[in-house]
Design an enzyme around this catalytic site. Structure first.
Site: not given
Ligand code: XBP
Ligand code: MG
Length: 241
Positions: A8, A10
């Protein structure tokens, strides 16, 4: 044999959510909206994966007069501008990889494992994160399955299925690495074993189903992950009596 790690982004590869939150707030200010997401509110809103979906949820629950069918253009413009702000932010002011991510990625590649990404953020955001950290990561990951490839967001398994299809691997020969309840849920729904590292915004998430939950990857070796994965591998049928 464990053949691939699927990360993953973020909260797992890097603590990027504060940059996302700042980018959302700057976009609100630029579009003269009276919206401000402070950390406690953002922590609650992160239960909704996907920035676009998070904006709509917030508009519908906290500012309904702006919600409804006619707010789609506003929300789309907001998310486009937010992504422009975020990519510039992380490209110019690197958000570092979390502890242990680089060492584990390099060790996995040296051992012949394949690396992939499965994230609900956009490809542009992932590439900007990699640029900001010096660019080496572009070579580590064989494929980036992003929001662009799987509109249904975690905990839906779609983005993991895209990564598996591109790798040409069955879920059981991979291991997902996640930080959130939505992420663990998506990996499990796609049939992957998963380990979790709690992030700044997921300290209280229910990570049930993960093989292990670590504070971060600093003290986690590839051998540790292989041992955990082997617990899930189907046992070979008993030999002849
Ligand atoms: C985390 C999310 C993303 C980010 C914001 O993604 O839910 O939506 O918070 O990015 P992950 P966007 O943990 O799956 O990597 O505004 O581009 O959605
Ligand atoms: Mg994440």
């Amino acid at each position: 044999m464990l053949e691939a790690l699927i990360f993953d982004v973020d909260g797992t590869l890097a603590e990027t959510e504060e940059a996302h939150r700042a980018a959302f707030n700057q976009a609100f200010a630029e579009l003269d909206l009276p919206w401000r997401w402070d950390p406690p509110l953002y922590a609650r809103l992160l239960a909704v994966s996907g920035g676009r979906e998070r904006l709509r949820h917030y508009a519908e629950t906290c500012d309904p007069q702006r919600a409804g069918p006619d707010c789609a253009p506003l929300l789309a413009a907001l998310h486009r501008r937010k992504t422009e702000i975020y990519t510039a932010m992380v490209r110019d002011n690197a958000v570092p990889f979390r502890p242990g991510v680089v060492a584990l990625s390099l060790a996995a590649r040296a051992a012949g494992l394949r690396l992939a990404v499965a994230t609900t953020t956009s490809r542009a955001n992932v590439l900007a994160l990699f640029d900001g950290t010096g660019g080496d990561a572009h070579a580590w990951f064989e494929t980036l399955a992003c929001a662009d490839d799987a509109p249904r967001k975690k905990p839906d398994p779609a983005v993991y299925r895209v990564a598996l299809e591109r790798l040409g691997l069955p879920p059981r020969s991979c291991l997902a690495i996640e930080d959130s309840a939505n992420g663990v849920g998506a990996a499990l729904a796609a049939g992957l074993p998963v380990v979790a590292t709690r992030g700044a915004y997921t300290a209280n998430d229910d990570l049930s189903g993960a093989l292990a939950v670590f504070p971060d990857l600093a003290a986690v070796s590839l051998a540790d992950l292989q041992r955990l994965w082997r617990r899930t591998a189907p046992h070979p049928p008993p030999g002849p009596p």
